[in-house]
Design a protein around this motif. Structure first.
Motif, PDB file in Angstrom:
ATOM      1  N   THR A  46       0.845  -1.193   0.000  1.00  0.00           N
ATOM      2  CA  THR A  46       0.000   0.000   0.000  1.00  0.00           C
ATOM      3  C   THR A  46       0.886   1.251   0.000  1.00  0.00           C
ATOM      4  N   THR A  47       0.281   2.399  -0.233  1.00  0.00           N
ATOM      5  CA  THR A  47       1.034   3.652  -0.179  1.00  0.00           C
ATOM      6  C   THR A  47       1.637   3.834   1.206  1.00  0.00           C
TER       7      THR A  47
ATOM      8  N   PRO B  37      -2.453  -4.743   4.603  1.00  0.00           N
ATOM      9  CA  PRO B  37      -2.421  -6.191   4.403  1.00  0.00           C
ATOM     10  C   PRO B  37      -0.993  -6.727   4.473  1.00  0.00           C
ATOM     11  N   LYS B  38      -0.810  -7.726   5.309  1.00  0.00           N
ATOM     12  CA  LYS B  38       0.511  -8.339   5.448  1.00  0.00           C
ATOM     13  C   LYS B  38       0.717  -9.338   4.315  1.00  0.00           C
TER      14      LYS B  38
ATOM     15  N   PRO C  89      -2.804   3.195  -5.492  1.00  0.00           N
ATOM     16  CA  PRO C  89      -2.600   3.176  -6.939  1.00  0.00           C
ATOM     17  C   PRO C  89      -1.855   4.418  -7.424  1.00  0.00           C
ATOM     18  N   GLY C  90      -1.299   4.300  -8.632  1.00  0.00           N
ATOM     19  CA  GLY C  90      -0.571   5.414  -9.233  1.00  0.00           C
ATOM     20  C   GLY C  90      -1.509   6.528  -9.651  1.00  0.00           C
TER      21      GLY C  90
ATOM     22  N   SER D 217      -4.331   1.134 -12.010  1.00  0.00           N
ATOM     23  CA  SER D 217      -4.266  -0.325 -11.895  1.00  0.00           C
ATOM     24  C   SER D 217      -2.917  -0.817 -11.374  1.00  0.00           C
ATOM     25  N   THR D 218      -1.962   0.096 -11.217  1.00  0.00           N
ATOM     26  CA  THR D 218      -0.638  -0.320 -10.763  1.00  0.00           C
ATOM     27  C   THR D 218       0.007   0.783  -9.920  1.00  0.00           C
ATOM     28  N   PHE D 219       1.185   0.490  -9.403  1.00  0.00           N
ATOM     29  CA  PHE D 219       1.920   1.407  -8.536  1.00  0.00           C
ATOM     30  C   PHE D 219       2.587   2.523  -9.351  1.00  0.00           C
ATOM     31  N   GLU D 220       3.106   3.508  -8.621  1.00  0.00           N
ATOM     32  CA  GLU D 220       3.896   4.581  -9.231  1.00  0.00           C
ATOM     33  C   GLU D 220       5.073   4.892  -8.317  1.00  0.00           C
TER      34      GLU D 220
END
Length: 137
Positions: A60-61, A76-77, A104-105, A110-113
Motif C-alpha cells: 500500500t502507499t 495487508p501483510k 494506486p498510481g 491499476s498499478t503502482f507509481e
C-alpha cells in the motif's frame, strides 16, 4: 617574443574554451542523473513485481517502498516474504531525495507509481520522473 596584448588574447581564448567545456560537462551530468533515476526506478519496479508475486499484491502507499526492505507489520501483510527481504536498503534518487511511492498510481490506477521529484525535491514539478511516464530518449 610575445607582446602583452598577444598573451592576453591567448588567455581570453583559453578562458572561453574552458567555460564551454564546463558548461557541456554540467549539461551531461544532468542527463546522467535522469538516466540513473530511470534505471533505479526500473530496478525498484522489478522488485515490486517480485513482491506482488510472493505477497499476492503490491504494498500500500502507507507501507511504501520500505516493504521491500522489511516485512510490513500493518495490514495487508504479505502471505510470503523472503527472510532477507527484497533489498538491503532503499536508494535515494540522484539528487539525494527518497523515492516516492503511490498505490494506486496517479496516471494508471491499476498499478503502482514510483517517483523521483528531481532536483527541486518537490512534488508536481516539471523535473519529476515517474514510473508511469515513458522513459526519455
Amino acid at each position: 617574443g610575445f607582446t602583452l596584448m598577444e598573451m592576453v588574447m591567448v588567455m581570453a581564448i583559453i578562458a572561453v574554451l574552458v567555460g564551454g567545456v564546463i558548461s557541456f560537462i554540467g549539461d551531461a551530468a544532468g542527463g546522467a542523473k535522469i538516466q540513473k533515476a530511470e534505471s533505479e526506478i526500473q530496478t525498484l519496479s522489478a522488485k515490486l513485481l517480485e513482491y506482488k508475486n510472493l505477497a499476492g499484491r503490491y504494498p500500500t502507499t502507507a507501507q511504501g517502498l520500505k516493504a521491500l526492505v522489511e516485512k510490513p507489520t500493518t495490514a495487508p501483510k504479505p502471505r510470503r516474504y523472503p527472510a532477507k527481504g527484497y533489498l538491503k536498503g532503499l536508494p535515494n534518487d540522484p539528487w539525494g531525495n527518497a523515492y516516492g511511492y503511490k498505490m494506486p498510481g496517479s496516471k494508471d490506477s491499476s498499478t503502482f507509481e514510483i517517483i523521483s521529484y528531481g532536483g527541486d525535491g518537490k512534488p508536481a514539478g516539471d523535473d519529476d520522473i515517474s514510473s508511469q511516464d515513458a522513459p526519455a530518449n
